[in-house]
Design an enzyme around this catalytic site. Structure first.
Site, PDB file in Angstrom:
ATOM      1  N   LYS A   9       0.782  -1.139  -0.138  1.00  0.00           N
ATOM      2  CA  LYS A   9       0.211   0.016  -0.147  1.00  0.00           C
ATOM      3  C   LYS A   9       1.063   1.180  -0.147  1.00  0.00           C
ATOM      4  O   LYS A   9       2.099   1.244   0.060  1.00  0.00           O
ATOM      5  CB  LYS A   9      -0.946   0.118   1.205  1.00  0.00           C
ATOM      6  CG  LYS A   9      -2.013  -1.309   1.145  1.00  0.00           C
ATOM      7  CD  LYS A   9      -2.791  -1.202   2.267  1.00  0.00           C
ATOM      8  CE  LYS A   9      -3.905  -2.212   2.336  1.00  0.00           C
ATOM      9  NZ  LYS A   9      -4.949  -2.200   3.434  1.00  0.00           N
ATOM     10  N   TYR A  49     -12.127  -1.617  -3.952  1.00  0.00           N
ATOM     11  CA  TYR A  49     -12.960  -1.828  -2.606  1.00  0.00           C
ATOM     12  C   TYR A  49     -14.390  -1.642  -2.522  1.00  0.00           C
ATOM     13  O   TYR A  49     -15.021  -1.456  -1.548  1.00  0.00           O
ATOM     14  CB  TYR A  49     -12.508  -0.783  -1.721  1.00  0.00           C
ATOM     15  CG  TYR A  49     -10.864  -1.223  -1.157  1.00  0.00           C
ATOM     16  CD1 TYR A  49     -10.949  -2.283  -0.253  1.00  0.00           C
ATOM     17  CD2 TYR A  49      -9.944  -0.696  -1.437  1.00  0.00           C
ATOM     18  CE1 TYR A  49      -9.448  -2.661   0.073  1.00  0.00           C
ATOM     19  CE2 TYR A  49      -8.453  -0.519  -0.723  1.00  0.00           C
ATOM     20  CZ  TYR A  49      -8.390  -1.830   0.111  1.00  0.00           C
ATOM     21  OH  TYR A  49      -7.199  -2.186   0.258  1.00  0.00           O
ATOM     22  N   PHE A  57     -15.399   3.356   7.030  1.00  0.00           N
ATOM     23  CA  PHE A  57     -13.893   3.828   6.789  1.00  0.00           C
ATOM     24  C   PHE A  57     -13.766   3.981   5.194  1.00  0.00           C
ATOM     25  O   PHE A  57     -12.570   4.156   4.674  1.00  0.00           O
ATOM     26  CB  PHE A  57     -13.131   3.134   7.353  1.00  0.00           C
ATOM     27  CG  PHE A  57     -13.120   1.449   7.018  1.00  0.00           C
ATOM     28  CD1 PHE A  57     -12.786   1.015   5.785  1.00  0.00           C
ATOM     29  CD2 PHE A  57     -13.617   0.566   7.889  1.00  0.00           C
ATOM     30  CE1 PHE A  57     -12.797  -0.368   5.390  1.00  0.00           C
ATOM     31  CE2 PHE A  57     -13.917  -0.919   7.662  1.00  0.00           C
ATOM     32  CZ  PHE A  57     -13.468  -1.377   6.508  1.00  0.00           C
ATOM     33  N   ARG A  85      -2.264 -14.124   3.934  1.00  0.00           N
ATOM     34  CA  ARG A  85      -2.759 -13.457   5.034  1.00  0.00           C
ATOM     35  C   ARG A  85      -2.044 -13.954   6.484  1.00  0.00           C
ATOM     36  O   ARG A  85      -1.716 -12.924   7.246  1.00  0.00           O
ATOM     37  CB  ARG A  85      -4.090 -13.701   4.882  1.00  0.00           C
ATOM     38  CG  ARG A  85      -5.008 -13.207   3.762  1.00  0.00           C
ATOM     39  CD  ARG A  85      -6.403 -13.616   3.862  1.00  0.00           C
ATOM     40  NE  ARG A  85      -7.162 -12.789   5.015  1.00  0.00           N
ATOM     41  CZ  ARG A  85      -7.637 -11.594   4.778  1.00  0.00           C
ATOM     42  NH1 ARG A  85      -7.593 -10.790   3.757  1.00  0.00           N
ATOM     43  NH2 ARG A  85      -8.148 -10.835   5.735  1.00  0.00           N
ATOM     44  N   THR A  91      -5.396  -7.382  10.439  1.00  0.00           N
ATOM     45  CA  THR A  91      -5.537  -6.120   9.754  1.00  0.00           C
ATOM     46  C   THR A  91      -5.033  -4.997  10.723  1.00  0.00           C
ATOM     47  O   THR A  91      -4.487  -4.123   9.970  1.00  0.00           O
ATOM     48  CB  THR A  91      -7.051  -5.894   9.637  1.00  0.00           C
ATOM     49  OG1 THR A  91      -7.782  -7.072   8.865  1.00  0.00           O
ATOM     50  CG2 THR A  91      -7.326  -4.434   8.937  1.00  0.00           C
ATOM     51  N   ARG A 102       2.541  -6.735   8.809  1.00  0.00           N
ATOM     52  CA  ARG A 102       1.985  -5.652   9.197  1.00  0.00           C
ATOM     53  C   ARG A 102       2.286  -5.019  10.680  1.00  0.00           C
ATOM     54  O   ARG A 102       2.181  -3.745  10.981  1.00  0.00           O
ATOM     55  CB  ARG A 102       0.310  -5.956   9.378  1.00  0.00           C
ATOM     56  CG  ARG A 102      -0.350  -5.864   8.038  1.00  0.00           C
ATOM     57  CD  ARG A 102      -1.711  -6.471   7.826  1.00  0.00           C
ATOM     58  NE  ARG A 102      -2.319  -6.061   6.788  1.00  0.00           N
ATOM     59  CZ  ARG A 102      -3.484  -6.683   6.371  1.00  0.00           C
ATOM     60  NH1 ARG A 102      -3.895  -7.744   7.143  1.00  0.00           N
ATOM     61  NH2 ARG A 102      -4.374  -6.153   5.403  1.00  0.00           N
ATOM     62  N   ASN A 112      -2.010  -0.113   6.821  1.00  0.00           N
ATOM     63  CA  ASN A 112      -1.482  -1.182   7.474  1.00  0.00           C
ATOM     64  C   ASN A 112      -0.425  -2.030   6.444  1.00  0.00           C
ATOM     65  O   ASN A 112      -0.416  -3.409   6.318  1.00  0.00           O
ATOM     66  CB  ASN A 112      -2.488  -2.271   7.908  1.00  0.00           C
ATOM     67  CG  ASN A 112      -3.701  -2.431   6.915  1.00  0.00           C
ATOM     68  OD1 ASN A 112      -3.437  -2.054   5.517  1.00  0.00           O
ATOM     69  ND2 ASN A 112      -4.422  -3.229   7.066  1.00  0.00           N
ATOM     70  N   HIS A 115      -2.100  -5.555   1.439  1.00  0.00           N
ATOM     71  CA  HIS A 115      -3.513  -6.011   1.146  1.00  0.00           C
ATOM     72  C   HIS A 115      -3.297  -7.573   0.644  1.00  0.00           C
ATOM     73  O   HIS A 115      -2.612  -7.785  -0.113  1.00  0.00           O
ATOM     74  CB  HIS A 115      -4.087  -5.313   0.139  1.00  0.00           C
ATOM     75  CG  HIS A 115      -5.292  -5.943  -0.418  1.00  0.00           C
ATOM     76  ND1 HIS A 115      -6.528  -6.095  -0.027  1.00  0.00           N
ATOM     77  CD2 HIS A 115      -5.286  -6.885  -1.406  1.00  0.00           C
ATOM     78  CE1 HIS A 115      -7.521  -6.757  -0.592  1.00  0.00           C
ATOM     79  NE2 HIS A 115      -6.832  -7.236  -1.467  1.00  0.00           N
ATOM     80  N   GLU A 126      -9.701  -9.535  -7.998  1.00  0.00           N
ATOM     81  CA  GLU A 126      -8.889  -8.397  -7.873  1.00  0.00           C
ATOM     82  C   GLU A 126      -7.703  -8.743  -8.587  1.00  0.00           C
ATOM     83  O   GLU A 126      -6.970  -7.765  -8.852  1.00  0.00           O
ATOM     84  CB  GLU A 126      -8.161  -8.701  -6.304  1.00  0.00           C
ATOM     85  CG  GLU A 126      -9.415  -8.116  -5.270  1.00  0.00           C
ATOM     86  CD  GLU A 126      -8.976  -8.418  -3.732  1.00  0.00           C
ATOM     87  OE1 GLU A 126      -7.992  -9.034  -3.387  1.00  0.00           O
ATOM     88  OE2 GLU A 126      -9.964  -8.067  -2.856  1.00  0.00           O
TER      89      GLU A 126
HETATM   90  P1  ATP Z   1      -7.146  -6.292   3.253  1.00  0.00           P
HETATM   91  O1  ATP Z   1      -8.377  -6.401   2.397  1.00  0.00           O
HETATM   92  O2  ATP Z   1      -6.535  -4.862   2.841  1.00  0.00           O
HETATM   93  O3  ATP Z   1      -6.076  -7.282   3.142  1.00  0.00           O
HETATM   94  P2  ATP Z   1      -8.420  -7.017   5.541  1.00  0.00           P
HETATM   95  O4  ATP Z   1      -9.119  -8.106   4.618  1.00  0.00           O
HETATM   96  O5  ATP Z   1      -7.433  -7.551   6.696  1.00  0.00           O
HETATM   97  O6  ATP Z   1      -7.418  -6.389   4.773  1.00  0.00           O
HETATM   98  P3  ATP Z   1     -10.802  -5.692   5.506  1.00  0.00           P
HETATM   99  O7  ATP Z   1     -11.960  -5.851   6.590  1.00  0.00           O
HETATM  100  O8  ATP Z   1     -10.971  -6.141   4.194  1.00  0.00           O
HETATM  101  O9  ATP Z   1      -9.287  -6.015   5.946  1.00  0.00           O
HETATM  102  O10 ATP Z   1     -10.591  -4.007   5.544  1.00  0.00           O
HETATM  103  C1  ATP Z   1     -10.060  -3.469   4.065  1.00  0.00           C
HETATM  104  C2  ATP Z   1      -8.891  -2.427   4.421  1.00  0.00           C
HETATM  105  O11 ATP Z   1      -9.807  -1.398   5.047  1.00  0.00           O
HETATM  106  C3  ATP Z   1      -8.000  -2.750   5.484  1.00  0.00           C
HETATM  107  O12 ATP Z   1      -6.917  -3.489   5.094  1.00  0.00           O
HETATM  108  C4  ATP Z   1      -7.700  -1.243   6.232  1.00  0.00           C
HETATM  109  O13 ATP Z   1      -6.793  -0.744   5.321  1.00  0.00           O
HETATM  110  C5  ATP Z   1      -9.096  -0.644   5.948  1.00  0.00           C
HETATM  111  N1  ATP Z   1      -9.687  -0.729   7.258  1.00  0.00           N
HETATM  112  C6  ATP Z   1     -10.345  -2.051   7.802  1.00  0.00           C
HETATM  113  N2  ATP Z   1     -10.957  -1.645   9.076  1.00  0.00           N
HETATM  114  C7  ATP Z   1     -10.774  -0.417   9.217  1.00  0.00           C
HETATM  115  C8  ATP Z   1     -11.240   0.549  10.154  1.00  0.00           C
HETATM  116  N3  ATP Z   1     -11.817  -0.089  11.121  1.00  0.00           N
HETATM  117  N4  ATP Z   1     -10.803   2.044  10.174  1.00  0.00           N
HETATM  118  C9  ATP Z   1     -10.009   2.261   9.140  1.00  0.00           C
HETATM  119  N5  ATP Z   1      -9.697   1.464   7.974  1.00  0.00           N
HETATM  120  C10 ATP Z   1      -9.981   0.173   8.013  1.00  0.00           C
HETATM  121 MG    MG Z   2      -9.856  -7.486   3.004  1.00  0.00          MG
END
Ligand code: ATP
Ligand code: MG
Length: 137
Positions: A9, A49, A57, A85, A91, A102, A112, A115, A126
């Site tokens: 990212k 997204y 968010f 993962r 996350t 992370r 973080n 992705h 994706e």
């Molecule tokens: P990713 O999809 O990026 O691999 P993830 O699957 O662990 O991460 P998701 O729940 O899919 O997490 O959220 C996508 C992205 O949105 C996260 O990686 C993070 O950058 C952001 N995000 C998730 N939760 C929050 C939150 N509570 N506040 C702010 N940003 C968030």
């Molecule tokens: Mg995700």
């Protein structure tokens, strides 16, 4: 062999962590089948997204993801989705295990560092968002 989409990212690219993160990916046994630097527009980040568009968010996340260059990659390994993962960690970097990507390179739950796709269907969407089949070598 399974494939997953990984993104380094904009926070991690800005801090010049792309090199160390790619080193960890290769050391873990992934084959990088495609890789490109991209600076997403806001609309492109929103498209990527789209599943999160109702989340509180979403606006902040897509502003962040379009704030600077990122590195997008297709990673291949046995069980690549789960394996990537696990290497990233939770996350929220403060909850990610010590030594995970992370924990070591992320700043907070939004910024973080990386992705990873979360299921075969999302990995297919994706991967196709950034790469054509002919690009996967
Ligand atoms: P990713 O999809 O990026 O691999 P993830 O699957 O662990 O991460 P998701 O729940 O899919 O997490 O959220 C996508 C992205 O949105 C996260 O990686 C993070 O950058 C952001 N995000 C998730 N939760 C929050 C939150 N509570 N506040 C702010 N940003 C968030
Ligand atoms: Mg995700």
């Amino acid at each position: 062999m399974e494939r997953t989409l990984a993104i380094i990212k904009p926070d991690a690219v800005e801090k010049q962590f792309a090199g160390p993160i790619i080193q960890r990916i290769e050391a873990a046994g992934f084959r990088i089948r495609a890789m490109r630097r991209v600076h997403l527009s806001k609309a492109e980040a929103e498209g990527f997204y789209a599943v999160h568009r109702e989340r509180p968010f979403f606006a902040s996340l897509t502003a962040f993801m379009s704030s600077g260059p990122a590195v997008v990659m297709v990673l291949e390994a046995d069980g690549a989705i789960r394996k990537w993962r696990d290497l990233m960690g939770a996350t929220d970097p403060s909850k990610a295990p010590a030594g995970s990507i992370r924990a070591d390179f992320g700043s907070n739950i939004e910024r973080n560092a990386t992705h990873g796709s979360d299921a075969p269907e999302t990995a297919a969407f994706e991967t196709g968002y950034f790469f054509a089949g002919v690009d996967l070598v």
